[in-house]
Design an enzyme around this catalytic site. Sequence first.
Site, PDB file in Angstrom:
ATOM      1  N   HIS A  47       0.846  -1.185   0.000  1.00 51.17           N
ATOM      2  CA  HIS A  47       0.000   0.000   0.000  1.00 51.17           C
ATOM      3  C   HIS A  47       0.887   1.243   0.000  1.00 51.17           C
ATOM      4  O   HIS A  47       2.103   1.151   0.213  1.00 51.17           O
ATOM      5  CB  HIS A  47      -0.948   0.000   1.213  1.00 51.17           C
ATOM      6  CG  HIS A  47      -0.259   0.006   2.534  1.00 51.17           C
ATOM      7  ND1 HIS A  47      -0.254  -1.064   3.386  1.00 51.17           N
ATOM      8  CD2 HIS A  47       0.462   0.971   3.157  1.00 51.17           C
ATOM      9  CE1 HIS A  47       0.433  -0.759   4.471  1.00 51.17           C
ATOM     10  NE2 HIS A  47       0.878   0.458   4.354  1.00 51.17           N
TER      11      HIS A  47
HETATM   12  P1  TYD Z   1      -2.132  -2.897   7.216  1.00 52.29           P
HETATM   13  O1  TYD Z   1      -1.730  -1.477   7.189  1.00 52.29           O
HETATM   14  O2  TYD Z   1      -2.799  -3.437   5.987  1.00 52.29           O
HETATM   15  O3  TYD Z   1      -0.887  -3.831   7.563  1.00 52.29           O
HETATM   16  P2  TYD Z   1       0.495  -4.032   6.807  1.00 52.29           P
HETATM   17  O4  TYD Z   1       0.684  -2.889   5.913  1.00 52.29           O
HETATM   18  O5  TYD Z   1       1.496  -3.992   7.855  1.00 52.29           O
HETATM   19  O6  TYD Z   1       0.475  -5.331   6.117  1.00 52.29           O
HETATM   20  O7  TYD Z   1      -3.050  -3.130   8.485  1.00 52.29           O
HETATM   21  C1  TYD Z   1      -3.572  -4.397   8.806  1.00 52.29           C
HETATM   22  C2  TYD Z   1      -4.818  -4.191   9.624  1.00 52.29           C
HETATM   23  O8  TYD Z   1      -4.506  -3.537  10.855  1.00 52.29           O
HETATM   24  C3  TYD Z   1      -5.859  -3.332   8.927  1.00 52.29           C
HETATM   25  O9  TYD Z   1      -7.139  -3.869   9.218  1.00 52.29           O
HETATM   26  C4  TYD Z   1      -5.722  -1.988   9.576  1.00 52.29           C
HETATM   27  C5  TYD Z   1      -5.245  -2.332  10.979  1.00 52.29           C
HETATM   28  N1  TYD Z   1      -4.372  -1.317  11.568  1.00 52.29           N
HETATM   29  C6  TYD Z   1      -4.828  -0.571  12.653  1.00 52.29           C
HETATM   30  O10 TYD Z   1      -5.957  -0.740  13.131  1.00 52.29           O
HETATM   31  N2  TYD Z   1      -3.973   0.350  13.198  1.00 52.29           N
HETATM   32  C7  TYD Z   1      -2.727   0.571  12.714  1.00 52.29           C
HETATM   33  O11 TYD Z   1      -1.984   1.426  13.245  1.00 52.29           O
HETATM   34  C8  TYD Z   1      -2.294  -0.193  11.571  1.00 52.29           C
HETATM   35  C9  TYD Z   1      -0.926   0.006  10.977  1.00 52.29           C
HETATM   36  C10 TYD Z   1      -3.151  -1.120  11.041  1.00 52.29           C
END
Ligand code: TYD
Length: 137
Positions: A53
């Site tokens: 992302h």
């Molecule tokens: P995501 O940003 O997609 O994780 P990564 O990039 O590390 O693979 O986040 C995964 C899930 O966690 C998504 O449902 C959003 C949630 N999340 C939060 O609630 N708070 C946060 O600070 C972060 C980074 C993610």
Amino acid sequence: MGDVANCHLVSLPRISDGRGSLSFIQPGPLLPFGIQRVYYLYDVPMGQERGAHGHRRLEQLMVAVAGAVDVECDDGRKRRTFRLASPDVGLYVSPMIWRNLTGFQPGTVCMVLASEPYDEGDYYRRYDDFLAAATAR
Ligand code: TYD
């Protein structure tokens, strides 16, 4: 507009003595933003990728406090991959960078310091959307 040239490794302080080592991170030249949030990735299965992302405004500093991980940064035109493999090395990731985290070693803990609280509206979740915004003049 993002630019991978703005993403760079940061050498963190390391204080070592017979008792072990200590590193610290505080706002200043090594961390050009105030910390609004800390999160960490762990228990990542072998072969699993994370990230995939981009962020509109968010700045981050990533540290593999244990283990190792590859972070690919993509500004829509250029890509650069950084290996994080030491608790005294951070990776600054500027806004408008698509990032993929791959090659997690077993036991890796990747800590992320972030300039903003969590906001889903700050994310690009689709690469096409990111690319259109990143390459728009
Ligand atoms: P995501 O940003 O997609 O994780 P990564 O990039 O590390 O693979 O986040 C995964 C899930 O966690 C998504 O449902 C959003 C949630 N999340 C939060 O609630 N708070 C946060 O600070 C972060 C980074 C993610």
